[in-house]
Write a protein that holds these residues in place. Structure first.
Motif, short mmCIF file in Angstrom:
data_model
loop_
_atom_site.label_atom_id
_atom_site.label_comp_id
_atom_site.label_asym_id
_atom_site.label_seq_id
_atom_site.Cartn_x
_atom_site.Cartn_y
_atom_site.Cartn_z
N UNK A 110 32.27 39.41 36.55
CA UNK A 110 32.96 38.53 35.62
C UNK A 110 32.02 38.10 34.49
N UNK A 111 32.61 37.81 33.34
CA UNK A 111 31.81 37.40 32.18
C UNK A 111 30.96 36.18 32.50
N UNK A 112 31.53 35.22 33.23
CA UNK A 112 30.78 34.00 33.57
C UNK A 112 29.52 34.32 34.36
N UNK A 166 19.45 38.92 31.96
CA UNK A 166 19.84 40.06 31.11
C UNK A 166 20.50 39.55 29.83
N UNK A 167 21.29 38.49 29.97
CA UNK A 167 22.00 37.94 28.81
C UNK A 167 21.14 36.99 28.01
N UNK A 215 33.21 40.39 24.40
CA UNK A 215 32.91 38.98 24.65
C UNK A 215 31.40 38.73 24.70
N UNK A 216 30.68 39.59 25.42
CA UNK A 216 29.23 39.38 25.57
C UNK A 216 28.52 39.56 24.23
N UNK A 217 28.80 40.67 23.55
CA UNK A 217 28.14 40.93 22.26
C UNK A 217 28.54 39.86 21.23
N UNK A 218 29.81 39.49 21.23
CA UNK A 218 30.28 38.45 20.30
C UNK A 218 29.60 37.12 20.55
#
Length: 515
Positions: A306-308, A315-316, A441-444
């Motif tokens: 999941x994005x959360x 990593x993020x 979503x992650x890149x944005x």
């Protein structure tokens, strides 16, 4: 050689995809139209270094200087900071808007997104053209920021055109991205025309009034020739860009050289013989193996989560911090290049010459970088790419803190190539590590957060003016130090995780062999 029964499904699906598209002529016109407006409206605000001398000459914010400053070409600290803040806020808005545009695009489609962008850009141009007549608010700041807000709407909305030509999505994306990078040249040409008086008295009012034809052109294109619905989503485009496979699990090009028919047939027979059922097609399985080998093992490390969960990992947030400091460094230099060069060489004339070189190099670098970006990302492992990012960034920072014209010019030449490479590398990292499902979503989120943090640029500018008396070394040194800190931390983490992944793979193979 594969039999007809084995190759027909792929050919049939590929043909169906092509049949669903408009005629080739219409698709070519769509791409050309998109390239045209990207060239003029996607990111002209990044040509601020070229526009700034015109703003000064036109007397913008002249009232901020003491009354004894008689010439509109003179500049005081307050006026310099105000002009730089125009770009700072515009850069923040451009990057923060990218996240919003993705949502609008997913909800309303590319046509509505493009139409909104055309109206926003039209309003920004009107405000800039009317700046000398509007006194109720800061029309120059509002206009420049409004244009920055509209840029992502008209740029991101045309990404989906990448699949208008199945099998050539990479080329179309490269053309659109190149047009965006070159759009900073708009203000360079305006400055050249203005300073050489090629068009008599081309004031800000006349220039931005003429510029209104651009948003009108975008609107007409959206209402006539452009597609109402997206050919593909951002996530699908990311998948196509990396693997050549769309959401059906099949290559968009039936002759894609990455997928050897013999290897595909052997894998299909193995699956059939072992009665293996998989949610992935054989092409996706081959692509995963290829990406895993190329990435050094980090591909897929967070796929399916999941994005959360993904946003809570190193990593993020390590990549987010590194991206933030890179964006801050680049935009700070872009806004202050002339004052920095004046301090390093104690010569206004030298600073002007280097500024003009930068105005030409910035858009040119975006175009020239396209071939080697693909070569690096396609042939080097993720960790190697990250090493290149950190080393090159550090060298640019060091070169930018010297009083050597050769090193400064060399640093600028590398910087204009590094800028598009960096953003593409971040995109590549997100696709490999986080997966295509959450890519947008992650890149944005990374770009949006980094953009908002660029508000610190205004504070750094004030420090340089007031605390360090125009000496840019303290700020440049701080940014370089943070680059090494955040970049080194990210490299250390990725390297440790890569070793961990390899150890787990060896253990798994040993256990499988023992069985």
């Amino acid at each position: 050689m594969a039999s007809d029964s084995e190759t027909t499904p792929l050919v049939r699906v590929h043909s169906t995809l092509v049949d669903e598209l408009p005629s080739r002529r219409i698709r070519i016109i769509q791409v050309v139209c998109a390239m045209t407006w990207c060239l003029f409206a996607a990111g002209p605000i990044f040509g601020f270094a070229a526009l700034k001398p015109v703003l000064i000459s036109e007397g913008v914010y002249k009232d901020l200087c003491p009354v004894d400053v008689l010439s509109s070409s003179d500049i005081c600290v307050e006026r310099d900071l105000k002009l730089n803040f125009m770009f700072t806020l515009a850069a923040v808005v451009t990057n923060a808007t990218a996240f919003i545009v993705g949502r609008v695009l997913d909800t309303y489609g590319p046509r509505i997104t493009g139409i909104v962008g055309s109206f926003v850009i039209f309003g920004g141009a009107v405000l800039l053209a009317s700046g000398s007549r509007i006194t109720l608010f800061d029309s120059y700041l509002s206009g420049y920021v409004t244009m920055a807000f509209g840029g992502p709407f008209v740029f991101i909305s045309c990404f989906q055109l990448a699949n208008s030509f199945p099998g050539h999505s990479g080329l179309v994306l490269a053309l659109l991205t190149g047009s965006f990078d070159t759009s900073s040249a708009l203000f360079m040409f305006y400055r050249v025309i203005y300073q050489n008086n090629y068009v008599k008295n081309l004031s800000l009012n006349k220039f931005f009034t003429a510029y209104l034809i651009v948003p009108v052109f975008i609107l007409v294109c959206q209402l006539t020739i452009m597609p109402k619905n997206s050919y593909k989503t951002v996530e699908t485009l990311a998948r196509i860009g990396k693997t050549g496979i769309d959401e059906t699990g099949l290559p968009v090009d039936s002759e894609d050289s990455r997928y050897d028919p013999q290897e595909v047939n052997e894998l299909e027979r193995t699956r059939s013989h072992l009665s293996i059922r998989s949610s992935k097609s054989v092409f996706e399985e081959i692509a995963d193996k290829q990406l895993n080998d190329k990435s050094g093992g980090v591909h897929g490390v967070l796929h399916g989560k999941q994005v959360k969960e993904q946003l809570k990992t190193p990593w993020f947030y390590l990549m987010c911090l590194f991206t933030t400091i890179q964006m801050l460094r680049i935009n700070y230099f872009l806004a202050t290049i002339r004052s920095q060069m004046t301090w390093y060489f104690d010569s206004e004339l030298t600073a002007i010459k280097i500024n003009k070189l930068f105005d030409i190099a910035l858009p040119l670098g975006g175009v020239l970088s396209i071939p080697f970006i693909g070569l690096i990302l396609d042939n080097l492992k993720t960790l190697t790419t990250l090493h290149i990012l950190l080393i090159v960034s550090a060298l640019i920072g060091l070169a930018g803190m010297t009083s050597s014209i050769f090193l400064q010019v060399a640093g600028i030449c590398v910087l204009v190539l590094y800028r598009p490479f960096y953003y593409t590398a971040v995109s590549d990292y997100c696709a490999k590590v986080f997966g295509f499902e959450t890519f947008g979503t992650v890149y944005g989120t990374i770009i949006c957060f980094s953009g908002i943090c660029n508000l610190l640029q205004s504070y750094l500018d004030k420090l340089t003016h007031f605390s360090f008396h125009m000496d840019p070394n303290p700020v440049n040194g701080l940014l370089l130090g943070l680059t090494i800190l955040f970049g080194g931390s990210m490299l250390g983490y990725v390297k440790g995780q890569e070793r961990k992944i390899k150890r787990q793979a060896i253990i798994s193979e040993a256990l499988a062999g023992a069985e």
